[in-house]
Write a protein that holds these residues in place. Structure first.
Motif: not given
Length: 438
Positions: A384-412
């Motif tokens: 669970g940590g490998a799939i959802f924990g370690g990837t969380a900062p990377f996914v959030a940074t990518a989502l923010l860079a792609a959309t420019g909106s912090i709301d998508i990170v909150a929905l994550y």
């Protein structure tokens, strides 16, 4: 229906009380050290590793740095499988000595690594190798430390006892944040040249103390009973996957929310607040350190509460609070007001996150039979940590860079809470389960 444990627990002798105290310290100090080391890497990934090891301070360097952060999580299931097998075969104590030593060695070596400017491509390669070593060690630490206390807990107190080593995650982050906060006050040139190395090198002292404490503890009575009855599983992971696959999946689900929310706060939010919002590094580090200090009280409290009202009720309330708070959390950061930033962290970590995390040690331990418990908890939690924990900062940074909106990170974060809620209600309430069964 499984009946509560009603075994007699009369007055303890002085020797028994001393053993109990040492066991609690052994479980906690190891977790403090492991998470001091592991969280140092998260802080350094957010603040310094991009330019030092990947030659870039831009978004690309931050993404590369967070990718190596995720590599540690990818390695954790390896540690979960390896140390879970050993923990169910030879016992909890011996494995915990190995995980502590391995983590300390890897962290100390990170503190002496050459940077990209000196070693070129070898700098990130060596960093990744040591990060993998950290991940393997942590993959076996949390399950062992919590089983050490959960399997020694008196009737009706497993939530509290399991939460005590877990509070070491908060204490470890306090140390990591405080030490990193202090060295970040150095002039920028000194910080980037040698100051960042100091927190990694200081882990040597924690290792030596932890090894001394752990050499003096006894094996848990649950495992000792298994050994005496000749019921130790030869291949515990195979037994787990064959007989309790649902428990493994539930354990993965139970941990999702804490991994996503926790590492977004401690890694992504730190990068977002300092690089996007322009908040001082020291402000964020001290805010996280304060919130993590409160975890030392909050995590045992929520574990104790789960002994009173049940694991599912406690965790559900925490999940609902997290969903309600995630959007206001980012709004508080965006004010750039120091008091409100501190408030944001205090509500996010010891209240929302820890109400879910506090009961977790007992809850996941209660999913498995005694002879496969170390393997089940380690594999379920670390995958669970490998799939959802370690990837969380990377996914959030990518989502923010792609959309420019912090709301998508909150929905994550909201999505992670929903998955955890489903997992919690997929099984029965387990607070009264007898952990001695096999």
């Amino acid at each position: 229906m499984i009946e509560p444990v009603v075994a007699e627990s009369g007055p303890k002798t002085v020797e028994e009380s001393t053993v109990d105290r040492r066991t609690m310290v052994a479980g906690t100090v190891g977790t403090v050290m492991e998470w001091y080391d592991f969280n140092l890497y998260g802080l350094a990934s957010a603040l310094i590793f991009g330019p030092l090891f990947f030659g870039s301070g831009s978004v690309g360097g931050t993404l590369a740095s967070f990718a190596t952060f995720a590599v540690g999580f990818a390695a954790r299931p390896i540690g979960g499988v390896l140390f879970g097998h050993l923990g169910d075969r030879i016992g909890r104590k011996q494995v915990l000595l190995v995980t502590m030593l391995a983590m300390g060695v890897c962290t100390t070596l990170i503190g002496v690594l050459p940077t990209h400017a000196v070693a070129g491509i070898w700098a990130p390669i060596l960093l990744i190798v040591l990060r993998v070593g950290q991940g393997i060690a942590v993959g076996g630490e949390f399950a062992g430390a919590t089983l050490l206390t959960v399997e020694n807990a008196p009737p009706g107190k497993r939530g509290l006892y399991g939460a005590i080593p877990a509070m070491g995650t908060g204490a470890g982050f306090v140390l990591a944040s405080a030490v990193f906060g202090l060295v970040s006050l150095l002039p920028e040139e000194q910080f980037t040249t040698w100051g960042w190395r100091i927190p990694f090198l200081l882990s040597v002292g924690l290792v030596l103390f932890g090894l001394w404490v752990r050499t003096g503890i006894k094996e848990t009575p649950v495992f000792a009973d298994l050994t005496e009855r000749g019921e130790v599983a030869r291949f515990p992971l195979l037994v787990t996957l064959r007989r309790q696959p649902g428990a493994v999946v539930r354990t993965m689900g139970i941990t999702i929310s804490g991994f996503v929310w926790g590492y977004l706060i401690q890694a992504f939010a730190l990068s977002y607040a300092t690089k996007t919002l322009g908040l001082p590094k020291s402000t964020m580090l001290w805010a996280i350190a304060l919130a993590s200090a409160l975890e030392i009280v909050a995590i045992p409290f929520w574990g104790w509460l789960s002994d009173r009202i049940g694991r599912r009720v406690t965790v559900t309330i925490g999940l609902v609070l997290t969903v309600a708070y995630v959007f206001p959390f980012f709004a508080l950061l965006e004010t750039k007001s120091t008091p409100l930033v501190f408030l944001a962290m205090v509500l996010a970590i010891p209240v929302c996150k820890d109400m879910v995390f506090g009961p977790q040690a007992a809850l996941v331990a209660e999913q498995f039979n005694a002879n496969v418990r170390y393997s089940g908890v380690s594999v379920g939690r670390e995958f669970g940590g490998a799939i959802f924990g370690g990837t969380a900062p990377f996914v959030a940074t990518a989502l923010l860079a792609a959309t420019g909106s912090i709301d998508i990170v909150a929905l994550y974060v909201v999505a992670g809470c929903v998955l955890t809620l489903i997992a919690v209600f997929a099984g029965r309430e387990t607070a009264n389960r007898d952990l001695r069964d096999a």
